[in-house]
Design a protein around this motif. Sequence first.
Motif, PDB file in Angstrom:
ATOM      1  N   GLY A   1      39.926  76.100  70.093  1.00 44.84           N
ATOM      2  CA  GLY A   1      39.787  77.156  69.108  1.00 44.84           C
ATOM      3  C   GLY A   1      38.438  77.089  68.416  1.00 44.84           C
ATOM      4  O   GLY A   1      37.618  76.193  68.648  1.00 44.84           O
ATOM      5  N   SER A   2      38.205  78.050  67.568  1.00 38.02           N
ATOM      6  CA  SER A   2      36.958  78.054  66.811  1.00 38.02           C
ATOM      7  C   SER A   2      37.091  77.118  65.608  1.00 38.02           C
ATOM      8  O   SER A   2      38.182  76.703  65.236  1.00 38.02           O
ATOM      9  CB  SER A   2      36.635  79.471  66.349  1.00 38.02           C
ATOM     10  OG  SER A   2      37.658  79.928  65.480  1.00 38.02           O
ATOM     11  N   LEU A   3      35.970  76.797  65.008  1.00 39.24           N
ATOM     12  CA  LEU A   3      35.976  75.899  63.859  1.00 39.24           C
ATOM     13  C   LEU A   3      36.468  76.637  62.623  1.00 39.24           C
ATOM     14  O   LEU A   3      36.064  77.762  62.345  1.00 39.24           O
ATOM     15  CB  LEU A   3      34.571  75.364  63.598  1.00 39.24           C
ATOM     16  CG  LEU A   3      33.973  74.450  64.669  1.00 39.24           C
ATOM     17  CD1 LEU A   3      32.557  74.086  64.298  1.00 39.24           C
ATOM     18  CD2 LEU A   3      34.809  73.209  64.835  1.00 39.24           C
ATOM     19  N   GLY A   4      37.334  75.987  61.888  1.00 39.03           N
ATOM     20  CA  GLY A   4      37.839  76.547  60.639  1.00 39.03           C
ATOM     21  C   GLY A   4      36.955  76.135  59.473  1.00 39.03           C
ATOM     22  O   GLY A   4      35.921  75.470  59.628  1.00 39.03           O
ATOM     23  N   GLY A   5      37.345  76.517  58.293  1.00 41.52           N
ATOM     24  CA  GLY A   5      36.570  76.223  57.085  1.00 41.52           C
ATOM     25  C   GLY A   5      36.461  74.741  56.795  1.00 41.52           C
ATOM     26  O   GLY A   5      35.397  74.218  56.457  1.00 41.52           O
TER      27      GLY A   5
ATOM     28  N   VAL B   1      33.117  72.089  56.652  1.00 43.55           N
ATOM     29  CA  VAL B   1      32.821  71.273  55.467  1.00 43.55           C
ATOM     30  C   VAL B   1      32.696  69.810  55.848  1.00 43.55           C
ATOM     31  O   VAL B   1      31.788  69.096  55.376  1.00 43.55           O
ATOM     32  CB  VAL B   1      33.916  71.491  54.390  1.00 43.55           C
ATOM     33  CG1 VAL B   1      33.764  70.487  53.252  1.00 43.55           C
ATOM     34  CG2 VAL B   1      33.871  72.902  53.854  1.00 43.55           C
ATOM     35  N   ILE B   2      33.563  69.325  56.713  1.00 43.29           N
ATOM     36  CA  ILE B   2      33.503  67.917  57.136  1.00 43.29           C
ATOM     37  C   ILE B   2      32.216  67.652  57.923  1.00 43.29           C
ATOM     38  O   ILE B   2      31.548  66.628  57.711  1.00 43.29           O
ATOM     39  CB  ILE B   2      34.759  67.553  57.963  1.00 43.29           C
ATOM     40  CG1 ILE B   2      35.982  67.564  57.051  1.00 43.29           C
ATOM     41  CG2 ILE B   2      34.593  66.202  58.631  1.00 43.29           C
ATOM     42  CD1 ILE B   2      37.289  67.404  57.789  1.00 43.29           C
ATOM     43  N   ILE B   3      31.849  68.564  58.813  1.00 43.17           N
ATOM     44  CA  ILE B   3      30.613  68.387  59.592  1.00 43.17           C
ATOM     45  C   ILE B   3      29.403  68.368  58.670  1.00 43.17           C
ATOM     46  O   ILE B   3      28.501  67.530  58.830  1.00 43.17           O
ATOM     47  CB  ILE B   3      30.499  69.487  60.660  1.00 43.17           C
ATOM     48  CG1 ILE B   3      31.565  69.274  61.732  1.00 43.17           C
ATOM     49  CG2 ILE B   3      29.107  69.506  61.284  1.00 43.17           C
ATOM     50  CD1 ILE B   3      31.666  70.399  62.738  1.00 43.17           C
ATOM     51  N   ILE B   4      29.339  69.269  57.690  1.00 43.20           N
ATOM     52  CA  ILE B   4      28.212  69.284  56.749  1.00 43.20           C
ATOM     53  C   ILE B   4      28.182  67.982  55.943  1.00 43.20           C
ATOM     54  O   ILE B   4      27.104  67.407  55.712  1.00 43.20           O
ATOM     55  CB  ILE B   4      28.295  70.522  55.830  1.00 43.20           C
ATOM     56  CG1 ILE B   4      28.018  71.782  56.647  1.00 43.20           C
ATOM     57  CG2 ILE B   4      27.312  70.412  54.672  1.00 43.20           C
ATOM     58  CD1 ILE B   4      28.211  73.069  55.886  1.00 43.20           C
ATOM     59  N   GLY B   5      29.346  67.477  55.516  1.00 44.49           N
ATOM     60  CA  GLY B   5      29.390  66.210  54.781  1.00 44.49           C
ATOM     61  C   GLY B   5      28.867  65.054  55.612  1.00 44.49           C
ATOM     62  O   GLY B   5      28.113  64.201  55.119  1.00 44.49           O
ATOM     63  N   VAL B   6      29.248  65.011  56.891  1.00 45.05           N
ATOM     64  CA  VAL B   6      28.767  63.937  57.764  1.00 45.05           C
ATOM     65  C   VAL B   6      27.255  64.045  57.946  1.00 45.05           C
ATOM     66  O   VAL B   6      26.531  63.030  57.927  1.00 45.05           O
ATOM     67  CB  VAL B   6      29.510  63.980  59.120  1.00 45.05           C
ATOM     68  CG1 VAL B   6      28.859  63.055  60.129  1.00 45.05           C
ATOM     69  CG2 VAL B   6      30.973  63.625  58.928  1.00 45.05           C
ATOM     70  N   LEU B   7      26.734  65.260  58.117  1.00 49.11           N
ATOM     71  CA  LEU B   7      25.285  65.441  58.266  1.00 49.11           C
ATOM     72  C   LEU B   7      24.532  64.990  57.025  1.00 49.11           C
ATOM     73  O   LEU B   7      23.469  64.366  57.127  1.00 49.11           O
ATOM     74  CB  LEU B   7      24.967  66.906  58.581  1.00 49.11           C
ATOM     75  CG  LEU B   7      25.344  67.390  59.975  1.00 49.11           C
ATOM     76  CD1 LEU B   7      25.113  68.890  60.092  1.00 49.11           C
ATOM     77  CD2 LEU B   7      24.547  66.648  61.023  1.00 49.11           C
ATOM     78  N   VAL B   8      25.062  65.303  55.843  1.00 39.28           N
ATOM     79  CA  VAL B   8      24.404  64.873  54.601  1.00 39.28           C
ATOM     80  C   VAL B   8      24.412  63.353  54.507  1.00 39.28           C
ATOM     81  O   VAL B   8      23.413  62.733  54.106  1.00 39.28           O
ATOM     82  CB  VAL B   8      25.101  65.516  53.369  1.00 39.28           C
ATOM     83  CG1 VAL B   8      24.625  64.883  52.069  1.00 39.28           C
ATOM     84  CG2 VAL B   8      24.850  67.008  53.346  1.00 39.28           C
ATOM     85  N   LEU B   9      25.504  62.705  54.898  1.00 38.42           N
ATOM     86  CA  LEU B   9      25.550  61.240  54.858  1.00 38.42           C
ATOM     87  C   LEU B   9      24.595  60.610  55.870  1.00 38.42           C
ATOM     88  O   LEU B   9      23.973  59.583  55.583  1.00 38.42           O
ATOM     89  CB  LEU B   9      26.977  60.752  55.128  1.00 38.42           C
ATOM     90  CG  LEU B   9      27.989  60.982  54.011  1.00 38.42           C
ATOM     91  CD1 LEU B   9      29.390  60.574  54.459  1.00 38.42           C
ATOM     92  CD2 LEU B   9      27.588  60.203  52.771  1.00 38.42           C
TER      93      LEU B   9
END
Length: 91
Positions: free
Chosen positions: A2-6, A10-18
């Motif tokens: 399926g496509s990515l949900g909300g 948010v989790i992917i952006i959090g991991v990228l920031v870390l």
Amino acid sequence: MGSLGGWEIVIIIGVLVLLFGAKKLPDMARSVGQSARVFKGEMKGMKKDDEAATPDPATPPPAQLPPPSAPPQAGGSTPAPGTQGRTDTTA
């Protein structure tokens, strides 16, 4: 798949920031955007080159020229070069 949900976004952006830190993310996003623009421009250029290389089927092909005429043969009614205007035949 399926496509990515909300929440997944948010989790992917959090991991990228870390991983990369908040200061590097804008620079990375800017370089990705510039790369995408360059890629898009190159693809448009290649498409224009392909369109210019292929002839348009609506336009007829150019007309062919007729074959060149044969040179005059010796002994004909045409005088030899350099003898125009001469009256004597004992050359």
